[in-house]
Design an enzyme around this catalytic site. Sequence first.
Site, PDB file in Angstrom:
ATOM      1  N   HIS A 184      -3.917   3.891  -4.260  1.00  0.00           N
ATOM      2  CA  HIS A 184      -4.452   2.985  -5.278  1.00  0.00           C
ATOM      3  C   HIS A 184      -3.614   3.051  -6.549  1.00  0.00           C
ATOM      4  CE1 HIS A 184      -8.751   3.213  -3.341  1.00  0.00           C
ATOM      5  NE2 HIS A 184      -7.861   2.574  -2.591  1.00  0.00           N
ATOM      6  N   SER A 185      -2.322   2.936  -6.431  1.00  0.00           N
ATOM      7  CA  SER A 185      -1.434   3.057  -7.589  1.00  0.00           C
ATOM      8  C   SER A 185      -1.592   1.878  -8.545  1.00  0.00           C
ATOM      9  CB  SER A 185       0.025   3.102  -7.109  1.00  0.00           C
ATOM     10  OG  SER A 185       0.222   4.169  -6.210  1.00  0.00           O
TER      11      SER A 185
END
Length: 651
Positions: free
Chosen positions: A560-561
Amino acid sequence: MGHPEEVDIIVCGGGPAGCVVAGRLAYADPNLKVMLIEGGANNRDDPWVYRPGIYVKNMQRDGVNDKATFYTDTMKSSHLRGRRSIVPCANILGGGSSINFQMYTRASASDWDDFKTEGWSYKDLLPLMKRLENYQKPCNNDSHGYDGPIAISNGGSVTALAQDFLRASDAIGIPFSDDLQDCETSHASEIWAKYINRHTGRRSDAATAYVHSVTDVQTNLFVRTNARVSRVIFEGNKAVGVAYVPARNRAHQGKVQETIVKARRCVVLSSGTLGTPQILERSGVGNANILRKLDLKVVSDLPGVGEQYQDHYTTLTLYRVSNESFTLDEFLRGDKETQKELFAEWESSPEKARLSSNAIDAGFKIRPTEEELKTMGPEFNELWDKYFKDKPDKPVMFGSIVSGAYADHSLLPPGKYITMFQYLEYPASRGKIHITSQNPYKEPDFDSGFMNDKADFAPIRWSYKKTREIARRMDAFRGELTSHHPHFHPDSPAACKDIDIRTAKELMPNGFTVGIHMGTWHKPGEAFDASKVHEDLEYSEEDDKAIDDWVADHVETTWHSLGTCAMKPREEGGVVDGHLNVYGTQNLKCIDLSICPDNLGTNTYSSALLVGEKGADILAEELGLKIKTPHAPVPHAPIPSGKPCTQPVRR
């Protein structure tokens, strides 16, 4: 079909946001030429993509799978006890939507309000959230959409273990909700929805929904896969095209062979939180000190490029469950008969097959009580007061149950398992990424920053205890797989016990049997006291230290960058403005999750789609177009000659 040397719009990156922008704009006007450039392969009709239950294969790094690119910390981290984090990024058309866990969640309303940018409040974005959804669950509120391209359902099946999980969650004070994704509820459990079309049993990915649906009926959307964008081409500070290279390094004698494509209207960077800042820096946009050291001409000095990297952190624990439970363990273990049965079931009735699910059927969002906050230390309490206390829609942790072991089954003893995931949604820790060369194939300098703020340990420790209490109260519970838990002192009341029923004689002390329902030990003839299992385990300071060490040793990315090209004022380290224009440039926008100035409490697919929808709207208005959908066609308007895509949006 060949690709033109010049188009109107170039979208660099075929993840969810890029697919939305390219597809929406191309469909809005068949005369508008749009090119989408993606580093990975085309996902079209790939069974390893569209069959939901085999997503685990796409996450493996086995030398065969090429659907992900892996970023590894350049340096060992003292915060992880000398470990290096690894962050995989999707490397396929559709991005993460083609290979992710398919878990449907949404950010809290206050997350968007915290952007503090005109046009980006929750109220502004809700219509776009609804526009993208084809919500296929019963609903008692008006926050979902039903005519959009992205299908959301419970999948083909929901296991009995999910119901067991919900009952046990309620027993420890986490109530059931029929819609935990209304953007307001922050402490409840639910049957977890999935990005799966209940009518076809297929994954609902962004490329199928936004790109293939357009290329099937129009000829103005050009898709170039297996190509990596090297840099943006500028004339002065105006973006006029891009250079791309083959995705795999075929450099000859040190030279990189570039292909040039010109853009008449706009270049859109949508290569993700880790890809977009690298393209910017190779193009001369970023921290001038870094660029000059690499002999790059500075187009725009933006020190915020590549900074403030964020993610969500996860830990997972394994528990044994009864042999009567349905799990995916035998399938994942490679049992040929099981695999044959489940694949045949999918082929004959995909809409209700067990592989038309991700086996993640239930989960929760939670916030600590006042009493629990007293045990979570000064660092987290300071963060709580500043960040969570006055925003009751923000959960501190997510949790979910997987009906099966998310692990290497060749290393596991026989049996059936559940996996409990704990997700930290708003880490205080931050990282960074910067290029080390003009060469697009050269590895960047990457620091994930995982756990470099002490405030992040307490909520993960607290959530581990909560998921363990839920597991202990499940009817199917048959003990903890101790190799996948913290290493407590054997004499601690919190010590884990592996009490597999089938091997109980080997595991139990002489003269003892097992209380099958909840895994407590008792002597023969002694009455089974079920009330004891409803008492929470007690943890000492030594136990808490064992949990923190285990977190440092095992915490992982959730893929989930976000956050490395923040949308905020330039003087505050911002990279883009509210119209997604890159400061100091013309005709260049960033439209992906790198623009987030703060974290989002969600599995990020939903947010990437939403940023794409917002970016498409902004671009369409600047180009004089109107977004249309197959469900509600809108006649397209011609693009006024010479009209730039950076014209301010008038509201």
